[in-house]
Structure formats: C-alpha cells, structure tokens
Write a protein that holds these residues in place. Sequence first.
Motif, PDB file in Angstrom:
ATOM      1  N   ARG A 137       0.620  -1.161  -0.048  1.00 10.40           N
ATOM      2  CA  ARG A 137       0.325   0.119  -0.099  1.00 10.40           C
ATOM      3  C   ARG A 137       0.931   0.951   0.045  1.00 10.40           C
ATOM      4  NH1 ARG A 137      -2.997  -3.408  -1.257  1.00 10.40           N
ATOM      5  NH2 ARG A 137      -5.218  -3.598  -0.483  1.00 10.40           N
ATOM      6  N   CYS A 138       1.894   1.249  -0.994  1.00  9.13           N
ATOM      7  CA  CYS A 138       2.597   2.305  -1.075  1.00  9.13           C
ATOM      8  C   CYS A 138       2.065   3.677  -1.056  1.00  9.13           C
ATOM      9  CB  CYS A 138       3.377   2.760  -2.558  1.00  9.13           C
ATOM     10  SG  CYS A 138       4.189   0.970  -2.250  1.00  9.13           S
ATOM     11  N   LEU A 139       2.911   5.016  -0.523  1.00  6.83           N
ATOM     12  CA  LEU A 139       1.869   5.835   0.052  1.00  6.83           C
ATOM     13  C   LEU A 139       2.115   6.829  -1.550  1.00  6.83           C
ATOM     14  CD1 LEU A 139       4.270   7.044   2.814  1.00  6.83           C
ATOM     15  CD2 LEU A 139       1.958   6.126   3.005  1.00  6.83           C
ATOM     16  N   THR A 167       5.297   2.204   2.843  1.00  4.71           N
ATOM     17  CA  THR A 167       4.809   0.355   1.716  1.00  4.71           C
ATOM     18  C   THR A 167       3.469  -0.012   2.356  1.00  4.71           C
ATOM     19  OG1 THR A 167       5.357  -1.437   3.022  1.00  4.71           O
ATOM     20  CG2 THR A 167       6.496   0.061   0.684  1.00  4.71           C
ATOM     21  N   ARG A 168       3.345   0.647   4.395  1.00  5.24           N
ATOM     22  CA  ARG A 168       2.078   0.659   4.906  1.00  5.24           C
ATOM     23  C   ARG A 168       2.034  -1.390   5.165  1.00  5.24           C
ATOM     24  NH1 ARG A 168      -1.205   3.536   2.039  1.00  5.24           N
ATOM     25  NH2 ARG A 168      -1.377   5.866   2.894  1.00  5.24           N
ATOM     26  N   ARG A 169       2.941  -2.321   4.836  1.00  4.19           N
ATOM     27  CA  ARG A 169       3.521  -3.586   4.950  1.00  4.19           C
ATOM     28  C   ARG A 169       5.009  -3.628   5.360  1.00  4.19           C
ATOM     29  NH1 ARG A 169      -1.601  -2.239   3.891  1.00  4.19           N
ATOM     30  NH2 ARG A 169      -2.970  -4.228   3.316  1.00  4.19           N
ATOM     31  N   ASN A 170       4.993  -5.351   5.654  1.00  7.78           N
ATOM     32  CA  ASN A 170       6.362  -5.894   5.913  1.00  7.78           C
ATOM     33  C   ASN A 170       6.381  -6.535   4.660  1.00  7.78           C
ATOM     34  OD1 ASN A 170       6.422  -5.311   8.452  1.00  7.78           O
ATOM     35  ND2 ASN A 170       4.999  -6.326   9.173  1.00  7.78           N
ATOM     36  N   GLY A 171       7.790  -6.944   4.400  1.00  7.48           N
ATOM     37  CA  GLY A 171       8.210  -7.906   2.942  1.00  7.48           C
ATOM     38  C   GLY A 171       9.986  -7.352   2.488  1.00  7.48           C
ATOM     39  N   SER A 208      11.072  -2.135  -7.493  1.00  7.68           N
ATOM     40  CA  SER A 208      10.571  -0.184  -6.909  1.00  7.68           C
ATOM     41  C   SER A 208      10.345  -0.838  -5.837  1.00  7.68           C
ATOM     42  CB  SER A 208       8.728  -0.678  -6.982  1.00  7.68           C
ATOM     43  OG  SER A 208       7.658  -0.378  -8.295  1.00  7.68           O
ATOM     44  N   LEU A 209      11.404   0.184  -5.008  1.00 11.86           N
ATOM     45  CA  LEU A 209      12.626   0.114  -3.674  1.00 11.86           C
ATOM     46  C   LEU A 209      12.757   1.266  -3.205  1.00 11.86           C
ATOM     47  CD1 LEU A 209      12.993  -1.998  -1.095  1.00 11.86           C
ATOM     48  CD2 LEU A 209      15.094  -1.759  -2.115  1.00 11.86           C
TER      49      LEU A 209
END
Length: 453
Positions: free
Chosen positions: A110-112, A220-224, A207-208
Amino acid sequence: MAEIAHRQVMSSLFRQARPQALQAGKRLSHPHRTIATAAAPNEVDDTRPTLPSWRPHTIPADPEPSPKRRRIDALRNDPSPKSFSSFLTDNYSREHNYLRISVTERCNLRCLYCMPEEGIQLSPPEHNLTTSEIVYLSELFVKQGVNKIRLTGGEPTVRKDIVSLMQQIGQLRSHGLKELCITTNGISLHRKLDSMVESGLTGVNLSLDTLDPFQFTIMTRRNGYDAVMKSINRILEMNKVGAGIKLKINCVVMKGLNEREVIPFVELGREKDIEVRFIEYMPFDGNKWSENKMVSYDEMLALIRSKYPDVHRVQDHVNDTSKTYKVPGFAGRIGFITSMTHNFCGTCNRLRITSDGNLKVCLFGNTEVSLRDILRESNEGKPFDLEAMEALRQLESDRREGLPGSTGAFGVSERETKLLDVIGMAVKRKEEKHAGIGDLENMKNRPMILIGG
C-alpha cells in the motif's frame, strides 16, 4: 512439443549445475551453448552459441536502427514495404513500439504515492481482461510494430497465471517481440523468477524506496523488506551465471521520508551491476501529492554531486525515460525520471492498456478508450475464455482464407480493423506533451494502482 521438452530438460540441467558452480565461484554456460555443437544443424539455431544470455528464448537481433529509419511491414498479409504502422504513429511522428499492460488491480503493498490509504474499489472480475484477451491484444500490437511489452499492475506477480501468461506472450518473438519485462515490488518475485526467465523474461523494474526495513514498513504500510532484497539478490545471482536480466530499481523520492537515502542508493551500485532510477513524486488520485513533497531532479543531482562531484551523464537511448549518470569506478549506474520538471514527451514511444481493457496514450492523460468492449462485441459482451478465443481465431482464419463471411481491409478481420481504427484515432489524439505541475495536481486521473506502473 519436442522443442518445449528440450527447453525443460535444459532448464533442469541448468538448475542442477548452478549450486555447484556458484559454490566454486565459476561462470556457468547455458545448456544451449554446451550442447549446440553436438546437435544436428537443423535442430539448433547455429547463431545461439554466440549469445551472452542463457535464456532459451533469446533470438539474435540486428542492431536497432534509429526511429526514423526503422521499417516494418505495417499490416499483416501486405507484402509491399511500409513505414512504421500508421495506427501507432501520432501526429508528431512518434512511433509507439512499447506497450505496457496492467494484468491486475491487486497489490500486496500500500505504497504512499501509489494507492490511497483507504485502498481502492476493485473492478468486478468480469470487467478485467482475461489471459486470452491479453494475449490477443498483445499479438495485435506486436504485428503492428510493438517490440517491447512490459507487464505491470497492481502487482503482476499476484496474478495466479502470470507465468503462463508470460509464456504465451513470449511466443510472439516469431512476430517481432524483442523484450518482455515486468514491473514489480519484488515481494513474491523470487519464488517465480526462474520460471519467468524460462518463459522469456528479459528485464525487471523493481520498486524499492528505502534501504531501511523500518522505513519500508512506513512507506508501503506493509512488511516485506527481506523478501524484496531476496528477489534482488536472486536476480544478481542468476546474472552471474549468464541470465542477462536487465535490473533497474525504481525509487520515488519524497521530502521528509527518504531523500536522505539518495546517497546510499547510489552506493548500492558501487560493486553491483544495478541501475537505480530516482523518480520525481507525481500526482495521481488519492496520493495526496503536493509540490512541497517533491524532490526535483536538480535537487537530487546536486545532493549526489556534493559527495561524488565526478558523477557524469552517459548516453541514453532516444526513447529512454531516464537521464542516466555514472560515478567513475562504480559497477552500476543511476538515472532520473523527471516527469514533473523536465518532461521527455518529445520521444515518448509508450502506450498503456489498463487491467480493465482501456487504452491510455499518456500516463498523465485522463482520456481512455475501451478495447475490451470492442473485443467482446461478438461474444455478447462476455469475457473470452480460452475456448471462446480459439473459436474466434478459427473464424477469423477461415475468413482470411476466403471462406464465407466478410473480412476487413488488408486481410485482417472486421474486429481487428475496428480495434486498429480505434487505436489509431486514440494515438492521433495524443498531445504533444502532458500538462505542467500546476495543471496536473488539479486534473482528475486514475490512482496509479489502476493505471499500471
């Protein structure tokens, strides 16, 4: 079938030999190159052993001519020489040989800058293109001169049949496709990468936006983070043994979040053959864009030069979106995608198909035309599954052979003629350049997740 079995056997041999080769620090040749001299001349393309890549689908290509000199047969079954397809050429003589296809709206991050915080309303499944429809449209575009296809999303690796889809599109090499690429966040890529390369994958844009695991979770609102790094390392590992995957890391730079990481990203290429591309933050619906959050190309370059004053510009391809630089002595390169401050519209060669089948001729344009609806007209508006698509292809083949039923111009079906007419009209309406910052931030457009990266 024999060729497919041969590729599977060679891929298996490659995977068995790879661990020992890596442990010994040796370069491993692709099985094609090992056995080519032992195979009968009519069984193996005798040009393949000269290739640097081990991909079984790689076909030697002549040096790429300049856009002005590039010539193809514009229409199927027309033996007379033609210039580049008029359907894919706009009023500013830009030839669109690069197609980006979004294969899903879904994403596991969930990228900003991409997706609204509250998420998005997904389209009903029947509104999205099926695999058969994507392959059909891919073939249509390739036969008009498209030689590069990139699969995007959403996150394309979450599509269940992504490998099968890539295998089918990869077969379009016989019609002129040269590059098959993917844009991904890397979360699941490492699990599917081997199969994708065997299917014809030639390039990965990953994308990073941060090298800090904690900051990764914020942006990203997530882990990973660990999974993404595993995918990057897997690509580098495969390239050491000849995979030849073009790897580019895309980093959107935003003030107050990750601008301090520009230098660490540059230094990622000190010993690794990686191209890091810094992207100016762009406005899309739901991403709360403001000019105050954007770090411009000039600001990023000045920051890099403060530590590496010898960084210098290198030659770009005429259609590159990125302004490419290199630090002397570094294995990798850096680039800047400057959509907001220094547009590159004059050499744009890209078209986009959204996951619900709409053609967008400009990333920042808000006009679209539906190719899906035209394609489905003969199927009562219903999605084409494999069986229905095969029936459609047989019908069109019969018509081209002169069996009862009408055909369109140039020996193509009425449906293809209508699709090409709509595509051509959309391309001709493409503006000379997209709007500027002041207009873009107030222009209604899809969220980036619904356009395709």
